[in-house]
Design a protein around this motif. Structure first.
Motif, PDB file in Angstrom:
ATOM      1  N   GLU A   1       0.863  -1.187   0.000  1.00  0.00           N
ATOM      2  CA  GLU A   1       0.000   0.000   0.000  1.00  0.00           C
ATOM      3  C   GLU A   1       0.899   1.236   0.000  1.00  0.00           C
ATOM      4  O   GLU A   1       1.800   1.328   0.841  1.00  0.00           O
ATOM      5  CB  GLU A   1      -0.835  -0.058   1.288  1.00  0.00           C
ATOM      6  CG  GLU A   1      -1.857   1.011   1.437  1.00  0.00           C
ATOM      7  CD  GLU A   1      -3.193   0.610   0.816  1.00  0.00           C
ATOM      8  OE1 GLU A   1      -3.563  -0.575   0.853  1.00  0.00           O
ATOM      9  OE2 GLU A   1      -3.847   1.522   0.300  1.00  0.00           O
ATOM     10  N   ASP A   2       0.654   2.184  -0.886  1.00  0.00           N
ATOM     11  CA  ASP A   2       1.481   3.396  -0.920  1.00  0.00           C
ATOM     12  C   ASP A   2       0.660   4.620  -0.520  1.00  0.00           C
ATOM     13  O   ASP A   2      -0.527   4.692  -0.801  1.00  0.00           O
ATOM     14  CB  ASP A   2       2.056   3.613  -2.324  1.00  0.00           C
ATOM     15  CG  ASP A   2       3.034   4.784  -2.344  1.00  0.00           C
ATOM     16  OD1 ASP A   2       4.006   4.737  -1.586  1.00  0.00           O
ATOM     17  OD2 ASP A   2       2.797   5.754  -3.094  1.00  0.00           O
ATOM     18  N   GLY A   3       1.302   5.555   0.160  1.00  0.00           N
ATOM     19  CA  GLY A   3       0.653   6.824   0.495  1.00  0.00           C
ATOM     20  C   GLY A   3       0.177   6.901   1.930  1.00  0.00           C
ATOM     21  O   GLY A   3      -0.352   7.935   2.354  1.00  0.00           O
ATOM     22  N   THR A   4       0.358   5.821   2.718  1.00  0.00           N
ATOM     23  CA  THR A   4      -0.162   5.774   4.094  1.00  0.00           C
ATOM     24  C   THR A   4       0.292   6.977   4.921  1.00  0.00           C
ATOM     25  O   THR A   4      -0.508   7.583   5.629  1.00  0.00           O
ATOM     26  CB  THR A   4       0.323   4.481   4.800  1.00  0.00           C
ATOM     27  OG1 THR A   4       0.097   3.391   3.921  1.00  0.00           O
ATOM     28  CG2 THR A   4      -0.392   4.259   6.121  1.00  0.00           C
ATOM     29  N   GLU A   5       1.574   7.312   4.831  1.00  0.00           N
ATOM     30  CA  GLU A   5       2.109   8.397   5.669  1.00  0.00           C
ATOM     31  C   GLU A   5       2.080   9.750   4.972  1.00  0.00           C
ATOM     32  O   GLU A   5       2.795  10.676   5.366  1.00  0.00           O
ATOM     33  CB  GLU A   5       3.541   8.065   6.122  1.00  0.00           C
ATOM     34  CG  GLU A   5       3.627   6.926   7.133  1.00  0.00           C
ATOM     35  CD  GLU A   5       2.989   7.275   8.480  1.00  0.00           C
ATOM     36  OE1 GLU A   5       2.896   8.464   8.806  1.00  0.00           O
ATOM     37  OE2 GLU A   5       2.562   6.333   9.174  1.00  0.00           O
TER      38      GLU A   5
ATOM     39  N   ARG B   1       2.875  12.512  -1.771  1.00  0.00           N
ATOM     40  CA  ARG B   1       3.153  11.545  -2.840  1.00  0.00           C
ATOM     41  C   ARG B   1       1.874  11.177  -3.590  1.00  0.00           C
ATOM     42  O   ARG B   1       0.832  10.969  -2.970  1.00  0.00           O
ATOM     43  CB  ARG B   1       3.806  10.284  -2.259  1.00  0.00           C
ATOM     44  CG  ARG B   1       5.265  10.517  -1.867  1.00  0.00           C
ATOM     45  CD  ARG B   1       5.804   9.381  -1.030  1.00  0.00           C
ATOM     46  NE  ARG B   1       5.152   9.323   0.266  1.00  0.00           N
ATOM     47  CZ  ARG B   1       4.659   8.213   0.814  1.00  0.00           C
ATOM     48  NH1 ARG B   1       4.754   7.057   0.197  1.00  0.00           N
ATOM     49  NH2 ARG B   1       4.077   8.251   1.994  1.00  0.00           N
TER      50      ARG B   1
ATOM     51  N   GLN C   1       9.955  10.369 -10.848  1.00  0.00           N
ATOM     52  CA  GLN C   1      10.942   9.319 -11.130  1.00  0.00           C
ATOM     53  C   GLN C   1      10.202   8.077 -11.613  1.00  0.00           C
ATOM     54  O   GLN C   1       9.318   7.575 -10.922  1.00  0.00           O
ATOM     55  CB  GLN C   1      11.700   8.960  -9.842  1.00  0.00           C
ATOM     56  CG  GLN C   1      13.128   9.372  -9.823  1.00  0.00           C
ATOM     57  CD  GLN C   1      13.841   8.896  -8.553  1.00  0.00           C
ATOM     58  OE1 GLN C   1      13.231   8.457  -7.588  1.00  0.00           O
ATOM     59  NE2 GLN C   1      15.153   8.996  -8.571  1.00  0.00           N
TER      60      GLN C   1
ATOM     61  N   GLN D   1      15.476  12.626   1.205  1.00  0.00           N
ATOM     62  CA  GLN D   1      15.055  11.220   1.246  1.00  0.00           C
ATOM     63  C   GLN D   1      15.878  10.371   0.287  1.00  0.00           C
ATOM     64  O   GLN D   1      16.328   9.271   0.621  1.00  0.00           O
ATOM     65  CB  GLN D   1      13.566  11.111   0.896  1.00  0.00           C
ATOM     66  CG  GLN D   1      12.651  11.729   1.936  1.00  0.00           C
ATOM     67  CD  GLN D   1      11.272  12.064   1.392  1.00  0.00           C
ATOM     68  OE1 GLN D   1      10.906  11.655   0.299  1.00  0.00           O
ATOM     69  NE2 GLN D   1      10.508  12.821   2.150  1.00  0.00           N
TER      70      GLN D   1
ATOM     71  N   PHE E   1       6.884   7.329  -9.643  1.00  0.00           N
ATOM     72  CA  PHE E   1       6.953   8.065  -8.376  1.00  0.00           C
ATOM     73  C   PHE E   1       6.764   9.555  -8.642  1.00  0.00           C
ATOM     74  O   PHE E   1       7.452  10.150  -9.484  1.00  0.00           O
ATOM     75  CB  PHE E   1       8.311   7.813  -7.706  1.00  0.00           C
ATOM     76  CG  PHE E   1       8.481   8.583  -6.432  1.00  0.00           C
ATOM     77  CD1 PHE E   1       7.971   8.094  -5.243  1.00  0.00           C
ATOM     78  CD2 PHE E   1       9.123   9.818  -6.417  1.00  0.00           C
ATOM     79  CE1 PHE E   1       8.103   8.817  -4.060  1.00  0.00           C
ATOM     80  CE2 PHE E   1       9.250  10.549  -5.250  1.00  0.00           C
ATOM     81  CZ  PHE E   1       8.740  10.042  -4.071  1.00  0.00           C
TER      82      PHE E   1
ATOM     83  N   HIS F   1      12.658   0.600   3.469  1.00  0.00           N
ATOM     84  CA  HIS F   1      12.295   1.853   2.798  1.00  0.00           C
ATOM     85  C   HIS F   1      11.680   2.878   3.748  1.00  0.00           C
ATOM     86  O   HIS F   1      12.034   4.060   3.701  1.00  0.00           O
ATOM     87  CB  HIS F   1      11.340   1.538   1.641  1.00  0.00           C
ATOM     88  CG  HIS F   1      10.897   2.734   0.871  1.00  0.00           C
ATOM     89  ND1 HIS F   1      11.782   3.628   0.322  1.00  0.00           N
ATOM     90  CD2 HIS F   1       9.650   3.197   0.558  1.00  0.00           C
ATOM     91  CE1 HIS F   1      11.102   4.580  -0.294  1.00  0.00           C
ATOM     92  NE2 HIS F   1       9.817   4.350  -0.164  1.00  0.00           N
TER      93      HIS F   1
ATOM     94  N   GLN G   1       9.685  10.757   7.359  1.00  0.00           N
ATOM     95  CA  GLN G   1       9.726  12.199   7.078  1.00  0.00           C
ATOM     96  C   GLN G   1      10.101  13.059   8.272  1.00  0.00           C
ATOM     97  O   GLN G   1      10.767  14.086   8.132  1.00  0.00           O
ATOM     98  CB  GLN G   1       8.373  12.643   6.486  1.00  0.00           C
ATOM     99  CG  GLN G   1       8.113  11.984   5.141  1.00  0.00           C
ATOM    100  CD  GLN G   1       6.656  12.001   4.737  1.00  0.00           C
ATOM    101  OE1 GLN G   1       6.242  12.814   3.929  1.00  0.00           O
ATOM    102  NE2 GLN G   1       5.866  11.104   5.303  1.00  0.00           N
TER     103      GLN G   1
END
Ligand code: HEM
Length: 296
Positions: A135-139, A224, A168, A252, A239, A207, A213
């Motif tokens: 899952e991407d974007g949680t934070e 993101r 990217q 980062q 990305f 990662h 952050q």
């Protein structure tokens, strides 16, 4: 009132095209101004989000504070390709067919001065996963914090509400990923694929440990909006990170690339970046896209 390209804040669309353009060798400033004026008629900031690259600003003899091309990370232990472009469009649709028409219209108005450099066919996977299954974007920062992280304020009309975006293109090696157990994969990310929970025992190369952050000084928050992509037998992650400067992305990436402490992000064991570029996304105004910073 500050008006933004709203698509940046909105949830990911079901389908997207990321288009980047270079300048034709014979493009001159007057012709580029005509093309940009026509493009402004198409860019609503929601279905199409626009970014402008440093090469285009140079041709127009304009400087925007903090805007420059991506130039890699000194001391990186991994290749980080540098691929500047003049213009970037993020077309966002619920219907894939609409993307075909968006792209057709954009190509038409840009034909005189610009060449298509890259066209990425992207899509939302499940609730917002990378093709690795994570899952991407949680934070991602939320609400007011997302606004503060992504949009420039206090610089005056024509700049306030603008955003700087790092882009990217990552190419996955699924054979490497498939050769690992799910536990090994979880260690690359620092979250469990099964329930998206972060776990403390993850190695320093994980990662989310590389990119946490709040761990940077100053803190390095980005918004993101990355999406999976696929083309024939190739696929990966496109990305995309919006911020008020390129500092958070570079901080980062410096840690991910091993330039800071020699430890390379676990991600690199199954994927690699094949492009890297920066753009300035102008704000909106009552009449549409605000290009007053370019005297347009
Ligand atoms: C193939 C490329 C990448 C994949 C598949 C990927 C995937 C992920 C995943 C699954 C997470 C955990 C959930 C979340 O908080 O979003 C995450 C977090 C994060 N990633 Fe990536 N990422 C990639 C590239 C990058 C790059 C290039 C950067 C910046 C240079 C980056 C910055 C971040 C940040 C800032 C977080 C949140 C860290 C935190 O504060 O906890 N990612 N990424």
């Amino acid at each position: 009132m500050v008006l933004i390209q709203k698509g940046i804040l909105q949830p990911l669309p079901q389908h997207a095209s990321f288009l980047s353009f270079s300048l034709k060798p014979d493009a001159d400033a007057p012709a580029v101004r005509v093309a940009l004026s026509a493009l402004r008629g198409l860019v609503d900031g929601e279905r199409i989000v626009l970014g402008i690259g440093s090469t285009l600003l140079q041709l127009l003899d304009v400087q925007i504070a903090g805007v420059h091309d991506f130039s890699g990370i000194p001391g990186s232990r991994v290749p980080l390709p540098v691929t500047p472009a003049a213009l970037w469009c993020w077309c966002r649709e619920s219907e894939r067919g609409e993307l075909v028409h968006q792209m057709r219209r954009i190509l038409q108005v840009l034909a005189g001065s610009f060449e298509l450099q890259q066209a990425v066919d992207a899509f939302k996977y499940a609730s917002g996963r990378d093709l690795s299954g994570y899952e991407d974007g949680t934070e991602n920062p939320q609400d007011q914090e997302a606004f503060a992280a992504a949009f420039v304020q206090g610089q005056g009309q024509g700049l306030d509400g603008g955003s700087l975006v790092a882009v990217q293109h990552w190419l996955h090696n699924f054979a490497s990923l498939d050769a690992m157990s799910e536990r090994q994969q979880d260690d690359l990310i620092g979250r469990h694929k099964s329930d998206n929970q972060e776990f403390d025992e993850a190695p320093p190369s994980a990662h989310v440990k590389r990119t946490a952050q709040e761990s940077f000084s100053p803190e390095a928050f980005v918004l993101r909006r990355s999406m999976p992509w696929a083309e024939r037998e190739k696929a990966g992650f496109h990305f995309v990170a919006f911020a008020t400067s390129f500092y958070p992305f570079e901080a980062q990436l410096r840690r991910m690339s091993g330039a800071e402490d020699g430890i390379v992000d676990g991600l690199f064991s199954f994927t690699k970046p094949v492009s890297g570029s920066y753009f300035w996304c102008p704000p909106m105004c009552e009449a549409g896209l605000d290009l007053s910073a370019l005297d347009l």
